[in-house]
Design a protein around this motif. Sequence first.
Motif: not given
Length: 834
Positions: A307, A310, A341, A345, A358-359, A362
């Motif tokens: 989390l 990344y 998660l 998200w 990072q998105q 995830v």
Amino acid sequence: MDSLAPHTEVRVAVAQCFRTLSTSAEPEDIISSLQTLHSFLDEGPESRSTPDQRAEFSRAHFTRTLQFLLSNIQADWLLGLSAAQRTDLWDGLFLRGPPEQALLVLMEGISELKASTSLDLLISITERFLLSGRLAALLWSSCLQTAPSDSPQLRETLLARIVALPDLTANRLHLKNKPCFCPQQYFTLLASEMLTALERTCQALKDGTDCSLIFVAQTLGKVCVQGHSGPVFAVMAPRLSVCTRSDMVWQRVCWKLLQNVPQRWMESVLTGLVQAVRGPDAFGRIVGNLVLTNKKAQYVVTHKLLLLQYKYETQVLRTVLGYLAADRERRPLLLQVLRALSQAWANPSAVRHTPLEQQLYVSKALLLSVNLLRDAELQELRSELLQCMLGGMQSHLDSSVVRIRHMGMVVGECLSARMDLNNTKLKFEYDQDEETLELLSLMTPISGEEPEEEPENGVTSPQETSEKTPSTQNASCQNKSQSDPGSDLDSDDEFSPYDMSADQEMTKESPRYLRDCLETLISSEDSVRVELSLRVAEALVRKNVFAAREISVQLTKVLLHTEDKYSIRGFLSLRQTTMVALTVTDCIPVTQYLTTEFYSMNYGLRQRLDILEVLALAAQELSKPISEERSPSVGVSSCTDLTLYPGDNPVHWRQVVERRIQSKTKRLTKGATQPPAKATPNRYAPVAGHFFFPLLSNYDKPQVTFDLLGGDHLVLGRLIHTLGLFMHLAVNAPVAAQMGRALLDFVWAVRYHVDQMVRRGVLFAVCSVFLSMPSQNLLVDLNEQLFETRTWLADVAEGDPDEDCRNLAIQSLVLLDKSLKKQLQDQQALGMET
């Protein structure tokens, strides 16, 4: 007194050797004293010292002896020894005895000596120390607990010397550093020595001897926290993976090793190990259930690696999540991770404020964890996953970034397919690229990806079978119908076909007048006529300027409201290029109409975006020189599928002949073959205000279907970008200073917008202001805003989550500094002339 006799004998003998080496000049006495010191290190059957004497010498006199030798490294008696004698008697004392004491003395000597032959001697001894396996002996002695109990300070000093050895030698030797002291080779060697110590530990445990791995674990943690986990685990991870596959003793040793790693170094060790191992099985054998007994390890594996960070590859996610799913005791942590998660998200704030990378990270972790769920666990989490899917998809689809929208579509498809909600699956239309294909591949089990060589052996894949089945069935049906003439009772084969060889296709002529195009677009229902009118409209507008100005606004209005009812190829580009031609031809009336309609009601977002695109393209065309002949559809990138007509770009025969002559003519010297470009007026500068200022009039007045400062982030970002383009094209225009002030006032209110596309547009607009406004106007008109703008740009360049925003902020700072520096230099030059 008998118990003190060995201590006394060793002390007296060592003192006598020191006196002899300090005062005597006889080679025989020197050699005898060195041999006496060596005798306290000999452990063979021919040794002249007892075990108690050797233990006492190692405990109390070995370090003092090495320090004495270093203090006499320039003595005459050392220079009088032959090379063989010095290697055997002087160097040998450093390579025997307690290795930790020898290493500390060597490192101290290297740090204190200056560049000389004495330093070269110590460097060579240190090199032999490393290559002869003394580091393995040091680690193994700590495993056996044979070393005397030392203080924590001494242990920290020893760890620091082991890890910092490449830095110490590099600082002393500079370009003359030895290859074995380079970090890559040194830490590879250290990893091999730690493996040797672990192998000896496993054998000792099998023989019934207790061992301690505390110092080895501390060494591993210290090395990893210093940033050298890559070369260390590149050597250790494959070996540990192989050894733990079938040996439980090796597994216990690895578990104990990681349990003894200090908490402050646990993260560095785990992150290095998880990147080096090849799969979750190997990681589980090496780590065991460490996440259940160590809170720091649990936080790193279940939270930080998934989390907060990344930067890792997809294989790291597979390893971590597969490790959590492989054991029954660790599966509750997998469910906990999945909940975290899914919340991350689906969080709208995270979609807006976290970096796109990072998105994506995830999203990968979410899909992998969902794919690892069992059916019972999936039923338990169905409601939470459904809520996550609906909320997260809405947050992603509301974004103005295409990659984020695609990400939400793919994850929504995968989640719906995995949950199988009433046999209904979501399906979106998007362009598949490398990113979306990778996300889709995460739902495929790894085991199913291995057998890929079956088609080469003559076995047809299921996909090929499904593709060939319809054609095969059709062929079989045709063969059946041909073989069974009685099956088709109503066949019309007895009728002869009508002769159509003399028929001619009726073609419709293209409109020749612009008003005919207008009437066709307004009232005609014939798709062919509408398409022909759209294809020739731009050419007619540019060919007959006076006729175009008479109906420019009316035709623009019709085109703006025209829809693609007949699926005409290239409809959007045809409509757009015609509107651009109308705007260029009759600039002020059409521009006034478009800018007014931009804020009017009963328009969709697509139409408002079309207005901005038309204005931007028209402004770009007006800012170019008019001497160039412009053919229809030039300059519009989206017009790739238009049909080109022969007469659009005629090339005169004289130009062709002249070009051939020039290509075949040889000249000794070649001057200017073309005349210099002629100065032409900028058609955009007089009308720049008509493009720019009306778009700033009603941005803060929300309507029922259009709220620019509310939820319509996409239009706001495009509007700011278009205004920045208008500002950039207005360079050297008289109205540029006024436009720059107004644009900065407008974007200043939305500089901290949550949508990254809006922030990118704001930064682009600021760059345009700094590029287009004269430097003297920046200091005079924007003097009060420059300091705040510079501070804001510095904050964006340092802390904005979007990479493009950071780059634009840096460019803006560079442009601002360049403009201010130029203006100050001009003022200084003017002052000197005055």
